[in-house]
Design an enzyme around this catalytic site. Structure first.
Site, PDB file in Angstrom:
ATOM      1  N   HIS A  10       0.889  -0.749   0.473  1.00 19.45           N
ATOM      2  CA  HIS A  10      -0.433   0.144  -0.135  1.00 19.45           C
ATOM      3  C   HIS A  10       0.834   1.138  -0.015  1.00 19.45           C
ATOM      4  O   HIS A  10       0.734   2.512  -0.385  1.00 19.45           O
ATOM      5  CB  HIS A  10      -1.468   0.017   1.149  1.00 19.45           C
ATOM      6  CG  HIS A  10      -2.215  -0.940   1.066  1.00 19.45           C
ATOM      7  ND1 HIS A  10      -2.740  -1.449   0.178  1.00 19.45           N
ATOM      8  CD2 HIS A  10      -2.133  -2.265   1.912  1.00 19.45           C
ATOM      9  CE1 HIS A  10      -3.675  -2.598   0.413  1.00 19.45           C
ATOM     10  NE2 HIS A  10      -3.297  -2.693   1.549  1.00 19.45           N
ATOM     11  N   ASP A  55      -3.796 -12.703   3.791  1.00 19.26           N
ATOM     12  CA  ASP A  55      -5.566 -12.534   4.074  1.00 19.26           C
ATOM     13  C   ASP A  55      -6.265 -12.837   3.448  1.00 19.26           C
ATOM     14  O   ASP A  55      -7.992 -12.294   3.864  1.00 19.26           O
ATOM     15  CB  ASP A  55      -5.462 -10.760   4.716  1.00 19.26           C
ATOM     16  CG  ASP A  55      -4.511 -10.333   3.371  1.00 19.26           C
ATOM     17  OD1 ASP A  55      -4.468 -10.342   2.590  1.00 19.26           O
ATOM     18  OD2 ASP A  55      -4.796  -8.409   3.690  1.00 19.26           O
TER      19      ASP A  55
HETATM   20 ZN   LIG Z   1      -4.184  -6.926   2.766  1.00 15.90          ZN
END
Ligand SMILES: [Zn+2]
Length: 342
Positions: free
Chosen positions: A158, A282
């Protein structure tokens, strides 16, 4: 397979986090490292400490002012009367065409996309060592290993060239890809994390030499919201070199593997010399984020499918949060990919 990891990566211990505006414990806990180390060992990996690679490989994908900010902002923040213990932004520019502020508060808003990446006194060093694990894994592959695993924590996908966000500070997958470019003409990055790899996309958006492909929960109602949609295809010389595959929430193994085949077609057509896998775990059905429904055997099949591309591969750890199966999911992926045999 060699696993690269340094103890310093565990020191970053973020506290602050907001979920739908409510204060929650930060999910990117140091304990993730223990689960992932156990998972790598169970897959037969040898744990190797990376060397200090300096700022060079990090500065190849991040701006100088951003790296200066990351290194010094914590000390500057401590001089503000009544400031929070960790650096957390509370104001952001609505567009990035304004002036660059001199103030610590202004710069925090400029360089941090959200409140999920608080900076403490340990963050800079942990993030640097995490990036150096990625550098060393890339160098291992350039030296002839068919694959290497970088146990990167804090994660990176990110983080843009000059913005932290979503638990990420230095974009380890981008760092690995740029190191591979020293000898590889073309590098593909395949991001299988639950969340769109928006920072990685941003770093390479205008470049045709690094293909970025991401499978993730559809951002129409999921973090990172503003990126990860199918119509984001790159720009300028990079047009056509970014490929997003948003998946419906709770997609299962079958849907994920089907989308993976579509990703492979694009990667094969690009004919890369090397591959970076941004390995988030995840997408797991039991992950606290609960966005997709990949199972533990599903991760083995994903690893097996990626190995069949037959490319020199750097596997970079991204997300995957505390749950009983976190280590097992890594073991499943690495074993599926080739485990001890590679
Ligand atoms: Zn993630």
């Amino acid at each position: 397979m060699k696993t690269f990891y340094a103890e310093e990566q565990k020191r970053h211990d973020p506290k602050a986090f907001l979920s739908s505006g409510a204060a929650q414990p930060n999910p990117e806990q140091p304990d993730r490292v223990e689960r992932l180390l156990a998972g790598a060992k169970a897959a037969g990996c040898e744990i190797v400490r990376p060397r200090n690679h300096g700022l060079g490989p990090v500065a190849a994908v991040h701006t100088p002012e951003y790296l200066d900010f990351l290194e010094h902002i914590y000390a500057r923040w401590q001089r503000i009367d009544g400031a929070s213990a960790e650096v957390i932004p509370n104001i952001h520019p609505i567009a990035r065409n304004g002036s660059y502020p001199a103030s610590a508060v202004g710069q925090a808003g400029y360089h941090m996309a959200d409140t999920a990446c608080p900076i403490s006194g340990e963050t800079w060093q942990s993030a640097l060592w995490s990036a150096w694990s990625a550098v060393e894994a890339a160098e291992a592959v350039m030296s002839g290993a068919s694959a290497a695993y970088a146990l990167c924590r804090p994660p990176g996908h990110h983080a843009f060239a000059d913005v932290a966000g979503g638990f990420c500070f230095i974009n380890n997958s981008a760092v690995a890809a740029q190191v591979l470019r020293r000898t590889a003409s073309r590098v593909a990055i395949l991001d299988v994390d639950l969340h769109h790899g928006n920072g990685t996309q941003g770093i390479f958006y205008a470049r045709p030499d690094v293909l970025t492909v991401s499978l993730h929960a559809d951002p129409v109602r999921f973090y990172p919201f503003f990126w990860g949609h199918a119509d984001e295809r790159g720009e300028g010389a990079g047009l056509g070199y970014n490929f997003n595959l948003p998946l419906p929430r709770k997609s299962t193994d079958a849907a994920f593997l089907q989308a993976l085949e579509v990703a492979f077609q694009r990667i094969r057509a690009f004919s890369p010399d090397a591959l970076v896998v941004a390995l988030g775990l995840d997408a797991f059905e039991g992950d606290p984020f609960g966005g997709l429904s990949v199972t533990t055997p599903g991760f083995a099949r994903i690893g097996e499918a990626i190995a069949k591309l037959g490319l020199s591969t750097v596997i970079v750890q991204e997300g995957g949060y505390l749950c009983d199966e976190l280590g097992d999911n890594l073991t499943a992926f690495l074993t599926g990919f080739g485990g001890k045999s590679r």
